[in-house]
Design a protein around this motif. Structure first.
Motif, short mmCIF file in Angstrom:
data_model
loop_
_atom_site.label_atom_id
_atom_site.label_comp_id
_atom_site.label_asym_id
_atom_site.label_seq_id
_atom_site.Cartn_x
_atom_site.Cartn_y
_atom_site.Cartn_z
N PHE A 93 0.99 -13.20 16.37
CA PHE A 93 1.12 -12.13 15.38
C PHE A 93 1.26 -10.79 16.11
O PHE A 93 0.71 -10.61 17.20
N PRO A 94 1.91 -9.83 15.48
CA PRO A 94 1.98 -8.50 16.09
C PRO A 94 0.78 -7.62 15.76
O PRO A 94 0.70 -6.48 16.21
N ILE A 95 -0.18 -8.14 15.00
CA ILE A 95 -1.27 -7.32 14.44
C ILE A 95 -2.04 -6.60 15.53
O ILE A 95 -2.21 -5.37 15.50
N LEU A 96 -2.59 -7.36 16.49
CA LEU A 96 -3.41 -6.74 17.52
C LEU A 96 -2.58 -5.87 18.46
O LEU A 96 -3.05 -4.83 18.93
N LYS A 97 -1.35 -6.27 18.73
CA LYS A 97 -0.48 -5.43 19.56
C LYS A 97 -0.29 -4.06 18.93
O LYS A 97 -0.38 -3.02 19.60
N LEU A 98 -0.04 -4.05 17.63
CA LEU A 98 0.13 -2.78 16.91
C LEU A 98 -1.18 -2.00 16.86
O LEU A 98 -1.19 -0.78 17.05
N SER A 99 -2.27 -2.69 16.60
CA SER A 99 -3.58 -2.03 16.55
C SER A 99 -3.89 -1.35 17.88
O SER A 99 -4.31 -0.18 17.91
N TYR A 100 -3.70 -2.07 18.98
CA TYR A 100 -4.00 -1.51 20.30
C TYR A 100 -3.09 -0.33 20.62
O TYR A 100 -3.54 0.68 21.17
N VAL A 158 -12.76 10.91 18.67
CA VAL A 158 -11.91 10.06 17.83
C VAL A 158 -12.57 8.70 17.64
O VAL A 158 -13.19 8.15 18.55
N LEU A 159 -12.51 8.20 16.42
CA LEU A 159 -12.92 6.84 16.05
C LEU A 159 -11.70 6.16 15.45
O LEU A 159 -11.12 6.66 14.49
N VAL A 160 -11.28 5.02 16.02
CA VAL A 160 -10.12 4.30 15.51
C VAL A 160 -10.59 2.97 14.93
O VAL A 160 -11.30 2.21 15.60
N VAL A 161 -10.21 2.72 13.67
CA VAL A 161 -10.71 1.55 12.94
C VAL A 161 -9.53 0.68 12.51
O VAL A 161 -8.59 1.15 11.86
N THR A 162 -9.58 -0.60 12.87
CA THR A 162 -8.62 -1.59 12.37
C THR A 162 -9.40 -2.57 11.50
O THR A 162 -10.43 -3.11 11.93
N GLU A 163 -8.91 -2.79 10.27
CA GLU A 163 -9.56 -3.74 9.36
C GLU A 163 -8.51 -4.47 8.54
O GLU A 163 -7.38 -4.00 8.39
N GLN A 164 -8.88 -5.64 8.02
CA GLN A 164 -8.04 -6.32 7.05
C GLN A 164 -7.88 -5.43 5.81
O GLN A 164 -8.87 -4.86 5.35
N ASP A 165 -6.67 -5.30 5.33
CA ASP A 165 -6.43 -4.46 4.14
C ASP A 165 -6.36 -5.36 2.91
O ASP A 165 -5.30 -5.55 2.32
N LYS A 169 3.90 0.69 7.05
CA LYS A 169 4.06 1.83 6.16
C LYS A 169 2.93 2.82 6.39
O LYS A 169 1.82 2.46 6.82
N GLU A 170 3.23 4.08 6.16
CA GLU A 170 2.25 5.14 6.31
C GLU A 170 1.56 5.38 4.97
O GLU A 170 2.20 5.44 3.93
N GLU A 171 0.23 5.45 5.01
CA GLU A 171 -0.54 5.67 3.78
C GLU A 171 -1.66 6.67 4.07
O GLU A 171 -2.62 6.35 4.77
N VAL A 173 -0.43 0.93 7.66
CA VAL A 173 -0.70 -0.35 6.99
C VAL A 173 0.34 -1.34 7.45
O VAL A 173 1.55 -1.10 7.30
N ILE A 174 -0.11 -2.43 8.04
CA ILE A 174 0.78 -3.47 8.56
C ILE A 174 0.98 -4.51 7.47
O ILE A 174 0.01 -5.06 6.95
N CYS A 175 2.24 -4.75 7.12
CA CYS A 175 2.57 -5.63 5.98
C CYS A 175 3.40 -6.82 6.43
O CYS A 175 4.15 -6.74 7.41
N TRP A 176 3.25 -7.91 5.69
CA TRP A 176 4.20 -9.02 5.77
C TRP A 176 5.02 -8.97 4.49
O TRP A 176 4.48 -9.09 3.40
N GLN A 177 6.34 -8.80 4.62
CA GLN A 177 7.18 -8.49 3.47
C GLN A 177 6.58 -7.24 2.80
O GLN A 177 6.48 -6.21 3.42
N GLU A 178 6.14 -7.34 1.55
CA GLU A 178 5.53 -6.18 0.89
C GLU A 178 4.01 -6.30 0.80
O GLU A 178 3.36 -5.43 0.23
#
Length: 444
Positions: free
Chosen positions: A142-149, A305-312, A419-421, A426-431
């Motif tokens: 998955f690209p999730i952690l790559k994007l998060s890092y 700075v505090l950077v937080v990655t969580e399931q949306d 997408k920017e929110e 926010v990392i999405c699969w399709q929508e």
């Protein structure tokens, strides 16, 4: 025998199945109106989208019976599901297999004596190398952690511009690749690298030892002044004094998929199991006990700075049905991601589905009270919680978002989008939103 099958021509995405059924999912009429196999129309002869809908129908029917305590009917639904789901089948069969297992576990947990007796000879296989391996597979597939890092490092680099002494705390120090990239990023600064100290928190010493070796080796190669401070602890038991924050150093904190574990209500929960749900979750956001105390402790360290990655995702509802509907949608999307990239016969795919997603599903569906650790929430709720703890949002920069989108294109992760929110990613699969990344700073 389980009905495992290959799709006709093109496999329909579970999201496509959901897209035309979601409007019905919250209505009781679905339980009597979904297509149902008959002797003349066995399951495998249904159209692919009908098969997916039928599995959803059965899961919802079963969950309704479980929540109402109608165990004879729940048992009948589980029996039917067990003939149709498969961890080796198509995407919906695989997803449904883990939800079926979780619902069965929930029933067993309602009889603590029976549950304990059935597990009396089980031994905890706390296999650290396997845990790290599965996390690495998730990173690769998955690209999730790559994007998060990437986004976290960019926020840290921008916050630390001009700083001579930098300290970064990793609240789940299991993957050195993030900090290898940060060391390289600091080395490229026009003003030269700072003196860098990274504190890694993890339950297992061997994981921290491996990270220390990798990071020290990279820092020596680049001739960057560097220290690694290992803290062997779970976050539950963490004493902030162990983080050894010093006066005069600029502090950054990175939390990747950790904060939701603190959302267990700070009340005297009854671990005698309720089939219907967890009544403690009507607590207001501003009175969440453990998460408030943890965020307040981090705020007390005054990080730049505090950077937080969580399931949306909204998997922290008070009732079983709320959580099942939302989590079914989320995990269908995650399994769909794998379906488009990894062959069904791949053993590593099965490991990620079983040992990562399957365990999360079991926590969301089968557990209540302090046992239910996977309490994922949406970005807007996290934003309110972190804001109430005294942090202000730091919008992710245009350059950071641009780099993230280029990463997706460069790795060929088709189907994903960012997408920017409200200044967050926010990392999405399709929508479908899957994960969020946000940056924060202490308000004075």
């Amino acid at each position: 025998m389980v009905a495992t099958f290959q799709e006709d021509n093109v496999t329909p995405s579970p999201l496509q199945v959901f897209s035309f059924s979601t409007m019905s999912l919250t209505r009781p009429t679905l339980l009597s109106s979904s297509p149902s196999p008959s002797p003349s129309s066995p399951f495998q002869d249904l159209k692919p989208e009908e098969r997916g809908l039928f599995l959803i129908h059965l899961l919802l029917t079963c969950a309704t019976h479980v929540a109402s305590g109608s165990l004879q009917n729940a048992n009948a639904a589980l029996d039917q599901l067990s003939h149709l789901v498969s961890p080796d089948g198509d995407t919906m069969q695989r997803v449904a297999a883990y939800f079926t297992e979780a619902l069965a576990n929930r029933i067993l947990k309602s009889w603590p004596g029976l549950y304990k007796a059935l597990n009396a000879t089980q031994r905890s296989t706390n296999n650290v190398s396997e845990e790290v391996h599965v996390r690495r597979l998730f990173f690769d597939m998955f690209p999730i952690l790559k994007l998060s890092y990437l986004l976290a490092n960019r926020a840290i680099l921008e916050a630390m511009e001009g700083e001579k002494m930098v300290h970064v705390i990793d609240l789940d120090a299991s993957e050195p690749s993030q900090w290898l990239a940060l060391i390289q990023g600091f080395n490229s600064r026009p003003e030269g690298p700072p003196h860098l100290r990274i504190t890694g928190v993890h339950r297992h010493k061997e994981v921290l030892d491996q990270m220390a070796h990798r990071l020290i080796e990279e820092a020596e190669k680049l001739d960057i002044p560097f220290q690694f401070n290992p803290v062997v602890s779970s976050l539950d038991c963490l004493d902030v004094e162990q983080l050894r924050v010093k006066t005069g150093e600029a502090l950054g904190v990175s939390s990747v998929l950790q904060l939701h574990n603190f959302l267990v209500p700070d009340v005297n929960n009854n671990n005698g199991h309720s089939l219907s749900g967890d009544s403690a979750l009507s607590l207001p956001i501003s009175n969440s006990g453990r998460i408030d105390r943890f965020l307040n402790a981090i705020w007390g360290l005054t990080p730049k700075v505090l950077v937080v990655t969580e399931q949306d995702s909204d998997h922290n509802g008070s009732t079983l049905m709320e959580r099942l509907l939302e989590s079914l949608y989320t995990y269908a999307a995650l399994f769909d991601c794998l379906e488009t990239k990894v062959p069904r016969t791949c053993q590593d795919r099965t490991k990620v589905e079983k040992m990562l997603f399957g365990e999360e599903i079991k926590s969301i569906i089968a557990c209540e009270g302090s046992e239910r650790r996977e309490r994922h929430e949406k970005l807007d709720k996290w934003s309110r919680r972190i804001d109430l703890a005294g942090f202000g949002n730091v919008p992710l920069s245009y350059f950071a978002m641009l780099q993230a989108r280029r990463l997706l294109q460069g790795y060929g992760f088709d189907g994903y989008r960012i997408k920017e929110e409200s200044g967050c990613a926010v990392i999405c699969w399709q929508e479908r939103p899957l994960y969020s990344v946000s940056a924060w700073r202490c308000r004075k």
